[in-house]
Motif scaffolding. Structure first.
Motif, PDB file in Angstrom:
ATOM      1  N   TRP A 236       0.935  -1.211  -0.059  1.00 45.63           N
ATOM      2  CA  TRP A 236      -0.084  -0.153  -0.351  1.00 45.63           C
ATOM      3  C   TRP A 236       1.063   1.639   0.621  1.00 45.63           C
ATOM      4  N   ASP A 237       2.281   0.741   1.449  1.00 45.71           N
ATOM      5  CA  ASP A 237       2.921   2.771   0.741  1.00 45.71           C
ATOM      6  C   ASP A 237       3.449   2.555  -0.377  1.00 45.71           C
ATOM      7  N   ASN A 238       4.128   1.678  -1.543  1.00 43.99           N
ATOM      8  CA  ASN A 238       4.339   2.189  -2.280  1.00 43.99           C
ATOM      9  C   ASN A 238       3.411   2.721  -3.841  1.00 43.99           C
ATOM     10  N   LEU A 239       2.385   2.484  -3.450  1.00 43.02           N
ATOM     11  CA  LEU A 239       1.105   2.382  -3.655  1.00 43.02           C
ATOM     12  C   LEU A 239       0.910   3.625  -3.967  1.00 43.02           C
ATOM     13  N   VAL A 240       0.488   4.670  -2.296  1.00 35.99           N
ATOM     14  CA  VAL A 240       0.822   5.559  -2.524  1.00 35.99           C
ATOM     15  C   VAL A 240       1.624   6.521  -3.394  1.00 35.99           C
ATOM     16  N   LEU A 241       3.134   6.252  -3.179  1.00 34.71           N
ATOM     17  CA  LEU A 241       3.943   6.400  -3.304  1.00 34.71           C
ATOM     18  C   LEU A 241       4.082   6.345  -5.501  1.00 34.71           C
ATOM     19  N   ASP A 242       4.177   5.170  -5.566  1.00 29.25           N
ATOM     20  CA  ASP A 242       3.568   5.076  -6.762  1.00 29.25           C
ATOM     21  C   ASP A 242       2.813   6.284  -7.903  1.00 29.25           C
ATOM     22  N   THR A 243       1.704   6.850  -6.676  1.00 29.71           N
ATOM     23  CA  THR A 243      -0.146   7.220  -7.632  1.00 29.71           C
ATOM     24  C   THR A 243       0.802   9.059  -7.636  1.00 29.71           C
ATOM     25  N   LEU A 244       1.796   9.354  -6.493  1.00 28.02           N
ATOM     26  CA  LEU A 244       1.899  10.571  -6.628  1.00 28.02           C
ATOM     27  C   LEU A 244       3.478  11.152  -7.440  1.00 28.02           C
ATOM     28  N   GLU A 251      -6.529  10.157  -9.690  1.00 30.65           N
ATOM     29  CA  GLU A 251      -6.895   9.098  -8.761  1.00 30.65           C
ATOM     30  C   GLU A 251      -7.586   9.375  -7.241  1.00 30.65           C
ATOM     31  N   ILE A 252      -6.870   9.939  -6.716  1.00 26.70           N
ATOM     32  CA  ILE A 252      -6.502   9.997  -5.155  1.00 26.70           C
ATOM     33  C   ILE A 252      -8.247  10.543  -4.362  1.00 26.70           C
ATOM     34  N   ASP A 253      -8.817  11.206  -5.702  1.00 25.17           N
ATOM     35  CA  ASP A 253     -10.431  11.263  -5.286  1.00 25.17           C
ATOM     36  C   ASP A 253     -11.429  10.186  -4.979  1.00 25.17           C
ATOM     37  N   THR A 254     -10.513   8.621  -5.602  1.00 24.32           N
ATOM     38  CA  THR A 254     -12.060   7.676  -5.153  1.00 24.32           C
ATOM     39  C   THR A 254     -11.035   7.538  -3.742  1.00 24.32           C
ATOM     40  N   TRP A 255      -9.539   7.174  -3.484  1.00 26.77           N
ATOM     41  CA  TRP A 255      -9.898   6.801  -1.978  1.00 26.77           C
ATOM     42  C   TRP A 255     -10.514   6.970  -1.428  1.00 26.77           C
ATOM     43  N   ARG A 256     -10.975   5.895  -0.092  1.00 27.42           N
ATOM     44  CA  ARG A 256     -11.985   5.865   0.791  1.00 27.42           C
ATOM     45  C   ARG A 256     -11.520   5.306   1.927  1.00 27.42           C
ATOM     46  N   THR A 257     -12.042   6.542   3.534  1.00 27.47           N
ATOM     47  CA  THR A 257     -10.998   6.882   4.401  1.00 27.47           C
ATOM     48  C   THR A 257     -11.448   5.117   5.057  1.00 27.47           C
ATOM     49  N   GLU A 258     -12.303   4.329   4.549  1.00 30.04           N
ATOM     50  CA  GLU A 258     -12.409   3.122   5.288  1.00 30.04           C
ATOM     51  C   GLU A 258     -11.199   2.514   4.611  1.00 30.04           C
ATOM     52  N   TRP A 259     -10.873   2.313   3.510  1.00 31.87           N
ATOM     53  CA  TRP A 259      -9.963   1.297   2.459  1.00 31.87           C
ATOM     54  C   TRP A 259      -9.009   1.769   3.010  1.00 31.87           C
ATOM     55  N   MET A 260      -8.300   3.088   3.357  1.00 30.80           N
ATOM     56  CA  MET A 260      -7.075   3.567   3.832  1.00 30.80           C
ATOM     57  C   MET A 260      -6.878   3.183   5.048  1.00 30.80           C
ATOM     58  N   GLY A 261      -7.539   3.494   6.164  1.00 30.39           N
ATOM     59  CA  GLY A 261      -7.619   2.681   7.327  1.00 30.39           C
ATOM     60  C   GLY A 261      -7.319   1.243   7.116  1.00 30.39           C
ATOM     61  N   ARG A 262      -7.999   0.342   6.188  1.00 30.47           N
ATOM     62  CA  ARG A 262      -8.273  -0.936   6.831  1.00 30.47           C
ATOM     63  C   ARG A 262      -6.624  -1.204   5.982  1.00 30.47           C
ATOM     64  N   GLU A 263      -5.711  -0.448   4.776  1.00 33.86           N
ATOM     65  CA  GLU A 263      -5.264  -1.100   4.473  1.00 33.86           C
ATOM     66  C   GLU A 263      -3.584  -0.542   5.151  1.00 33.86           C
ATOM     67  N   GLY A 265      -3.584   1.076   7.791  1.00 33.49           N
ATOM     68  CA  GLY A 265      -3.782   1.414   9.448  1.00 33.49           C
ATOM     69  C   GLY A 265      -4.762   2.464  10.392  1.00 33.49           C
ATOM     70  N   GLY A 266      -4.727   2.520  11.419  1.00 34.95           N
ATOM     71  CA  GLY A 266      -5.364   3.532  12.016  1.00 34.95           C
ATOM     72  C   GLY A 266      -4.878   5.351  11.926  1.00 34.95           C
ATOM     73  N   SER A 267      -3.695   5.421  11.698  1.00 38.32           N
ATOM     74  CA  SER A 267      -3.053   6.644  11.301  1.00 38.32           C
ATOM     75  C   SER A 267      -2.551   7.034   9.422  1.00 38.32           C
ATOM     76  N   ALA A 268      -2.550   5.249   9.035  1.00 40.13           N
ATOM     77  CA  ALA A 268      -2.370   6.145   7.560  1.00 40.13           C
ATOM     78  C   ALA A 268      -2.818   6.978   7.523  1.00 40.13           C
ATOM     79  N   HIS A 269      -3.837   8.162   7.758  1.00 41.05           N
ATOM     80  CA  HIS A 269      -4.200   9.623   6.992  1.00 41.05           C
ATOM     81  C   HIS A 269      -3.502  10.173   7.481  1.00 41.05           C
ATOM     82  N   GLU A 270      -2.161   9.933   7.762  1.00 35.89           N
ATOM     83  CA  GLU A 270      -1.443  11.030   7.699  1.00 35.89           C
ATOM     84  C   GLU A 270      -0.579  10.994   6.439  1.00 35.89           C
ATOM     85  N   VAL A 271      -0.945  10.251   5.527  1.00 38.53           N
ATOM     86  CA  VAL A 271      -0.559  10.426   3.894  1.00 38.53           C
ATOM     87  C   VAL A 271      -1.698  12.044   3.112  1.00 38.53           C
TER      88      VAL A 271
END
Length: 315
Positions: A236-244, A251-263, A265-271
């Motif tokens: 997931w981390d490298n998906l974030v970096l690849d997207t940026l 594409e980030i507009d399609t990312w859902r809050t629940e999906w980010m936390g599930r993939e 962790g609870g503080s992944a929203h710091e991205v």
């Protein structure tokens, strides 16, 4: 305006729960490359996007994001305490520019910040008062969290407003990537904890020390594999970096809050801080990554990344 961006993970456990020497060496080399990049770019202003860990923002009033015209660091986890060198006039100009572009924004005339803001300033600039900065808080912990598309809109608006300043601007993101540290949550919290999360009573030195020790022990348990925290997710981390890296920000507009936390962790929203920073850079023109480092570091409870980016036309 010339612009550049740096994304830098932070962790309160750096220097306390450190990984193997070869990992530390790799991180140090990546950080030194980022320092050299920043030195060469020589920013006249830093727009710093960072989260908070219930040191400055609480549920009594919890904005999705907030820009500071003045800021003071609390000095948690051994980080520096005291005032940041906020460029008040630039901050006010950016706030007006964001509001003029139709993005709702709160403004703090006396923001309290913690290690999430302080670490990148200490790492890249040697202190919290050495470079003119505009701090921008981006909520990545307190639920409910809004759609990440609004964070991208914020970053775009700040990037466009920054162009009117006609200065060399570094957009700096602090946080992430995947990690699930023991951050308290309001839902289901006992009354004493809930009251602290809502009203933000400053902890006594003893309470702060006790809370920090809990995080340190959690890091040790996590590295030992005896923790129930969500594992670091390199995929997931490298998906974030690849997207940026590919500037595929829409594409980030399609990312859902629940999906980010599930993939992640609870503080992944710091991205969300990274999304804002790279949206700001994209508003200045096409960009490319100049360097990219990533390593999962359980000792720091973090998928740890250091990235630099510049406009295609060069610095």
């Amino acid at each position: 305006m010339n612009a550049a961006a740096v994304g830098l993970s932070h962790s309160p456990l750096i220097g306390t729960n450190d990984p193997a020497p070869d990992v530390l060496t790799a991180v140090a080399e990546a950080v030194e490359e980022a320092r050299s990049f920043v030195h060469d770019f020589d920013p006249e202003l830093v727009v710093l996007y960072a989260p908070d860990h219930y040191n400055g923002f609480f549920y009594k009033e919890m904005p999705p994001f907030c820009l500071a015209t003045e800021a003071h660091a609390v000095g948690d986890f051994g980080s520096a305490a005291g005032p940041l060198a906020v460029d008040t006039e630039a901050a006010r100009a950016l706030a007006r520019g964001v509001l003029d572009r139709g993005v709702d924004l709160t403004v703090s005339a006396r923001m309290t910040v913690d290690h999430g803001f302080v670490q990148p300033l200490e790492v890249l600039f040697g202190g919290i008062d050495t470079v003119p900065v505009v701090p921008v808080f981006v909520n990545g912990v307190a639920t409910p969290l809004g759609p990440v598309s609004r964070v991208r809109a914020l970053g775009t608006a700040i990037g466009e407003a920054a162009a009117d300043l006609d200065r060399r601007v570094l957009f700096l993101a602090s946080g992430g990537l995947s990690h699930d540290p023991p951050v308290p949550v309001l839902e289901g919290a006992p009354p004493r904890v809930a009251d602290a999360l809502i009203d933000g009573h400053p902890p006594t030195p003893e309470q702060r020390a006790k809370g920090e020790q809990r995080v340190i022990q959690a890091g040790r348990d996590y590295a030992a594999g005896t923790s129930s925290m969500i594992p670091i997710n390199p995929e997931w981390d490298n998906l974030v970096l690849d997207t940026l890296a590919g500037a595929r920000l829409a594409e980030i507009d399609t990312w859902r809050t629940e999906w980010m936390g599930r993939e992640g962790g609870g503080s992944a929203h710091e991205v969300r801080t990274w999304v804002a920073a790279f949206a700001s850079l994209a508003a200045a023109g096409d960009y490319r990554f100049a360097s990219r480092f990533y390593r999962p570091i359980p000792e720091w409870i973090a998928g740890f990344a250091v990235v630099t980016a510049e406009l295609e036309a060069g610095r």
